[in-house]
Design a protein around this motif. Sequence first.
Motif, PDB file in Angstrom:
ATOM      1  N   ALA A 102       5.313  -1.634  14.412  1.00  0.00           N
ATOM      2  CA  ALA A 102       6.588  -1.624  14.125  1.00  0.00           C
ATOM      3  C   ALA A 102       7.050  -3.002  13.342  1.00  0.00           C
ATOM      4  CB  ALA A 102       7.952  -1.206  15.502  1.00  0.00           C
ATOM      5  N   GLY A 103       5.858  -3.462  12.819  1.00  0.00           N
ATOM      6  CA  GLY A 103       5.614  -4.611  12.323  1.00  0.00           C
ATOM      7  C   GLY A 103       6.026  -4.640  10.551  1.00  0.00           C
ATOM      8  N   ASP A 104       6.073  -5.358   9.831  1.00  0.00           N
ATOM      9  CA  ASP A 104       5.713  -5.730   8.791  1.00  0.00           C
ATOM     10  C   ASP A 104       4.434  -5.608   8.247  1.00  0.00           C
ATOM     11  OD1 ASP A 104       8.913  -6.758   8.128  1.00  0.00           O
ATOM     12  OD2 ASP A 104       8.069  -8.461   8.748  1.00  0.00           O
ATOM     13  N   VAL A 105       4.117  -4.334   7.444  1.00  0.00           N
ATOM     14  CA  VAL A 105       2.960  -4.478   6.924  1.00  0.00           C
ATOM     15  C   VAL A 105       3.108  -5.001   4.828  1.00  0.00           C
ATOM     16  CG1 VAL A 105       1.176  -2.432   6.346  1.00  0.00           C
ATOM     17  CG2 VAL A 105       2.478  -2.290   8.109  1.00  0.00           C
ATOM     18  N   HIS A 106       2.300  -5.321   4.716  1.00  0.00           N
ATOM     19  CA  HIS A 106       2.381  -5.969   3.223  1.00  0.00           C
ATOM     20  C   HIS A 106       0.993  -5.345   2.624  1.00  0.00           C
ATOM     21  CE1 HIS A 106       5.765  -8.764   3.707  1.00  0.00           C
ATOM     22  NE2 HIS A 106       5.209  -9.082   4.409  1.00  0.00           N
ATOM     23  N   LEU A 107       1.219  -4.423   1.351  1.00  0.00           N
ATOM     24  CA  LEU A 107       0.013  -4.335   0.349  1.00  0.00           C
ATOM     25  C   LEU A 107      -0.475  -4.603  -0.247  1.00  0.00           C
ATOM     26  CD1 LEU A 107       1.324  -0.375   0.757  1.00  0.00           C
ATOM     27  CD2 LEU A 107       0.246  -1.345   2.659  1.00  0.00           C
ATOM     28  N   VAL A 108      -1.746  -5.310  -0.872  1.00  0.00           N
ATOM     29  CA  VAL A 108      -1.811  -6.090  -1.670  1.00  0.00           C
ATOM     30  C   VAL A 108      -2.800  -5.077  -2.887  1.00  0.00           C
ATOM     31  CG1 VAL A 108      -3.361  -8.055  -2.578  1.00  0.00           C
ATOM     32  CG2 VAL A 108      -1.699  -8.159  -0.837  1.00  0.00           C
ATOM     33  N   ASN A 109      -2.882  -4.897  -3.940  1.00  0.00           N
ATOM     34  CA  ASN A 109      -3.662  -4.224  -4.813  1.00  0.00           C
ATOM     35  C   ASN A 109      -3.148  -4.684  -6.282  1.00  0.00           C
ATOM     36  OD1 ASN A 109      -4.849  -1.551  -7.607  1.00  0.00           O
ATOM     37  ND2 ASN A 109      -5.588  -0.921  -5.152  1.00  0.00           N
ATOM     38  N   PRO A 110      -4.181  -5.136  -7.510  1.00  0.00           N
ATOM     39  CA  PRO A 110      -4.072  -5.607  -8.626  1.00  0.00           C
ATOM     40  C   PRO A 110      -3.633  -4.257  -8.941  1.00  0.00           C
ATOM     41  CG  PRO A 110      -5.965  -6.408  -7.351  1.00  0.00           C
ATOM     42  CD  PRO A 110      -5.597  -5.291  -7.357  1.00  0.00           C
TER      43      PRO A 110
END
Length: 720
Positions: free
Chosen positions: A43-51
């Motif tokens: 249920a937490g925050d999910v951040h996605l990193v891709n250039p």
Amino acid sequence: MSVFPSLERLVEPRSVVIVGASSREGSQGHRLVMNVLEHSRFAGDVHLVNPSGLSICGRPCWPSIDAVPAGDIDVALVIVNASRVMEALRQCAARGIPFAIVMSSGFAEADEAGKALEAEIADLCRATGLRVYGPNCPGFVNVRDRIGLTFSPAFKDDLNGGAIGLATQGGGLGRNVLQSLSYGEGVGLWFSAGNEVDLGVPDFIAHMATDPRISVIAVLMEGIKDGRKLIDALKLARENAKPVVILKVGRSELGVRAAQSHTASIAGSAAVNSAVFRQYGAIEVDDLSELAAVSKLCLRARTLGGDGVCVLSFSGGACALAADAVGAAQLPMASLHEQTTAALREVLPAFASVANPVDTTADIMRDSAMTSACLRTLCEEPNVGAVLFPIPMDYGDITGAMASAIVEASRTSKAVVVPVWMSRRMGKGFQMLESNGLQPFLSVTEAVRALKKVHDWRAGQISACAAQTPAAHGDTGVSGGAEVGQGQMVGATPALTEVDAKRLLGRHGIVVPSGELTMSAAAAAETATRIGFPCVMKVVSPDIAHKTEAGGVRLNLETAADARTAYDEIVANAGRYRPDAIVEGVLVERMLPPGGREMLVGVHRDEAFGPVLTVGLGGILVEVLKDVSHRVIPVDHADARRMIAELRHSDLLGAVRGQPPADVEALAALLVQVSEFVERAHGAIDQLDINPVWVGALGEGAIALDALMVLAQGADANAL
């Protein structure tokens, strides 16, 4: 004891960032995203990193960790090319992210360049406080809370949680254990450590040792990077009454090489590893199926009342086979009370056997209620801790009904019902046992071996010895000067002569024979007369390690003339054996009376665990029989007694063919003295061989007859 980090934010994160998130189906980056977003209950925050900046699953992608909006992040999941990992980790450290799971490969398991990258990661961790899990790992899985920080495509299918904690270094075999526990109590947490550049198996054992929702810890290890930290973790588990079940890969030379190649770790000596596991209360198993089975048995055996095994079957042959296996394993067969046997007689036909083993005969197959009644009666017997129920064949509905009775009994009983499905026809009965989490064994031998390991863990393996350490007997030093010389060289390491080694041992209270170093035949004769006959004389040379081969030893000398002659012969023999040898003199010692047992006491430095103490049969027998026992230093008196008892030929220390029993307490005391001496030396002792140790009859003590001591580089013997 090591201070282990808190892993709460790793195990139960509130916010994660995926570095290397991908929209390309089938890629590891995409599987990781799907496991976190779709297959987890996160249920937490999910951040996605891709250039690339493209969105994935309707979520925006940030070009870097630096660009992710402000806010706390607990865990970074890093799955990018190895060459880009360091930059990602530097950004994690700068952002204050406490944990990073690096799933990328291409590190120490690959080549020297990868090893250098790992060294950089380790330096970053030390400098910043960032804790790194991996690299070269499939990630972490919190099964019980359904949080999959992993790229594994199997995550969504292996979600049977439970109170078993799992720590592995490899991913594939760890998944095997996870799937072996697909029914009943399963795995709550699975840490798969990979190359362990920072966090490792000991950290994960320590976390689970204090986790109230984990009751048993299963461990699959290929290499041991920090043996002392592992010991501290095992101690913590023991303090919290958590059984640790360990499968250590790398017990053969071939296995060691494979483990090193796979994990770039120190595999260590198999004998030392096993000794450490025994010493600190872990249960060592031999294969994957046993790892799962023993872990499950430990979980089921937490509330046992009795300690004995009762065999129950409808086949007389199966009863005999199982009872034979129980006896061979030296497991206690439960003694049944009269009320128990009376209750069985009421249920079973007159021709059935109600002693242990209980043979119900085939008559039980006509009425499934008889199975339930027998199980209920035996499980209520106070002396019964486990009911071993071999089922030799599949009879369809009949054995299905028996399986149903076993399942029902297991739900309510404190005794552990251990079914053994001996037929290769896996009928409905087997499926019922399996799906209800009873994990039926496929052979009586496997079942009994697992029961034995759990029984020994519950019993503390070998009972602690409460005997007090006796005082030392006899002299404690060799005279002939207060200074200890620099000695000979073994490889590039200084080794002390026998005289210097014994002088140092005597200084620390270890008993050695009365003796002196002499420089002439006349002095040898005078010394021998003074210390008393019979005596022994030995060459003292930094260049001659094997004195007997050089003709440098004379025994049972009875007169001064014998001593004078022996001196000249020893010096002459040494000159012929090694013309360039420096002969410092000849050691003259009083011979001890006949009848003593010869033992070996030694210390060597293990790469993973540090100084290890060894005891075994001494003299020439150590090379022939290789009957030895090991413990990591420090060793107390109880440990010393256990070491002696573990020897296969320990009976030789008892009363044998008219000989009185040996002074085992004195031998145990000497082991403790050696342990304390090495511990006080703080790493200055690389190797110590006391062979033989003369162990006299009860009350006569244990005396170091010969000694070889190798110092660490730069160590000063006079400072010890």
